[in-house]
Design an enzyme around this catalytic site. Structure first.
Site, PDB file in Angstrom:
ATOM      1  CE1 TYR A  58      -3.280  -2.688  -0.005  1.00 11.80           C
ATOM      2  CE2 TYR A  58      -3.708  -2.135   2.490  1.00 11.80           C
ATOM      3  CZ  TYR A  58      -4.440  -2.926   1.252  1.00 11.80           C
ATOM      4  OH  TYR A  58      -5.028  -3.987   1.192  1.00 11.80           O
ATOM      5  CG  HIS A 116      -1.678  -8.432  -0.933  1.00  9.64           C
ATOM      6  ND1 HIS A 116      -1.094  -7.249  -0.955  1.00  9.64           N
ATOM      7  CD2 HIS A 116      -2.943  -8.360  -1.047  1.00  9.64           C
ATOM      8  CE1 HIS A 116      -1.945  -6.272  -0.810  1.00  9.64           C
ATOM      9  NE2 HIS A 116      -3.368  -6.951  -1.114  1.00  9.64           N
TER      10      HIS A 116
END
Length: 332
Positions: A58, A116
């Site tokens: 992110y 992820h």
């Protein structure tokens, strides 16, 4: 607020959780106001939200940096989850990635460290061995996964996974086809992300033309818009027909579309937490109110059946971004 115990039998998580992608400064979100983000995190904790999610990907770690600063002196109040990038699944790479996340987060341990996206090019045994080392060293407490369908979960070899983050909403119910016996047997909780289907269930949009072009990058939209990676034809007609009917239901009952979206997920048996993004306190407050405002069961049944009609169009691949025959998580 609902609470759930992870399968480690120690960690308690809140039924509503806060995501930090919006705090990353990533292009899709725009510049982040760090003071406002810190106030939003404080408000979440005050309201009983203890599960906060982030990822090294992110904003190239910027969301972790912001969280690290915002949680100074409050780290003990939250269950902190982060994610390792799919390219860092080799043993040494995973350990290095975790240590770098710990530095950015200004913490000694991560409560839930997640994969992820699956990466079939790397042997899962090597990845699992690295997770075990991180556990022994006290750097992580639990392992979770994201975007893992039935095929990807089988690769985990019944490893004790506490959560599986998948996109799940009234508009995108493909995850239900992956609520399998392995999940139940391992007591793995589904962690639902994109509960408002990237704004479609916010009540703002009545026509396709009202949806910003940059939001049309998922497989729910036709690839002709040229903003996504997939080449699928999407489900625009079916989705906006559903949204039209939902607007009518909301007008007739007085409940908001966000309220219906939250209560639908809240009542699903396998959902342990609903992940929401909020750039400020007002946005988070609206999500909390929608989560807490109960809707009569008979109304939820009507909306459930209406939503269920969409499932036949969605197929079995729960990857929102890649082609129906090329899901990264082997979730087709």
């Amino acid at each position: 607020m609902n609470r759930y115990i992870l399968n480690d039998e120690k960690t308690e998580i809140s039924g509503l959780s806060l995501g930090s992608w919006a705090f990353s400064g990533a292009k899709v979100w725009g510049r982040c106001n760090e003071d406002e983000a810190a106030r939003t995190i404080d408000y979440a904790i005050e309201q009983g939200i203890n599960l906060i999610d982030t990822a090294e990907g992110y904003g190239e770690g910027q969301a972790e940096v912001l969280l690290g600063r915002a949680l100074e002196g409050k780290r003990h109040k939250v269950v902190l989850a982060s994610k390792v990038h799919m390219n860092n699944m080799h043993g040494e790479d995973l350990i290095k990635a975790c240590e770098e996340s710990l530095t950015r987060l200004k913490t000694d341990y991560i409560d839930i460290y997640q994969i992820h996206w699956p990466n079939e090019a790397i042997e899962i045994d090597e990845t699992l061995e690295a997770f075990e080392k991180l556990k022994r060293d006290g750097k992580i407490l639990n392992v979770g996964v994201c975007n893992h369908g039935a095929g990807a979960l089988k690769r985990m070899k019944n490893y004790p996974v506490v959560t599986n983050q998948m996109p799940y909403s009234l508009l995108w119910r493909v995850a239900e086809q992956h609520f399998n016996e392995d999940l139940k047997k391992n007591n793995t909780l589904l962690w639902a992300y994109s509960p408002l289907a990237q704004g479609l269930l916010s009540g703002k949009y009545r026509k396709l033309g009202e949806v910003p072009m940059e939001r049309r990058n998922t497989r729910m939209y036709d690839s002709k818009w040229g903003v996504g990676r997939h080449t699928d034809s999407g489900f625009e007609e079916e989705i906006f027909h559903f949204l039209s009917e939902m607007h009518n239901i909301c007008d007739a009952t007085g409940f908001t579309m966000v309220n219906y979206a939250m209560q639908f997920l809240k009542t699903r048996g396998n959902v342990g937490s609903i992940l929401v993004g909020a750039r400020n306190v007002e946005q988070l407050k609206a999500n909390i109110e929608a989560y807490n405002q109960e809707i009569p069961k008979e109304l939820l049944v009507v909306v459930d059946l209406l939503s269920d009609k969409l499932k036949g169009f969605m197929g079995t691949n729960a990857d929102l971004w890649e082609n129906s025959n090329n899901g990264r998580g082997r979730i087709f």
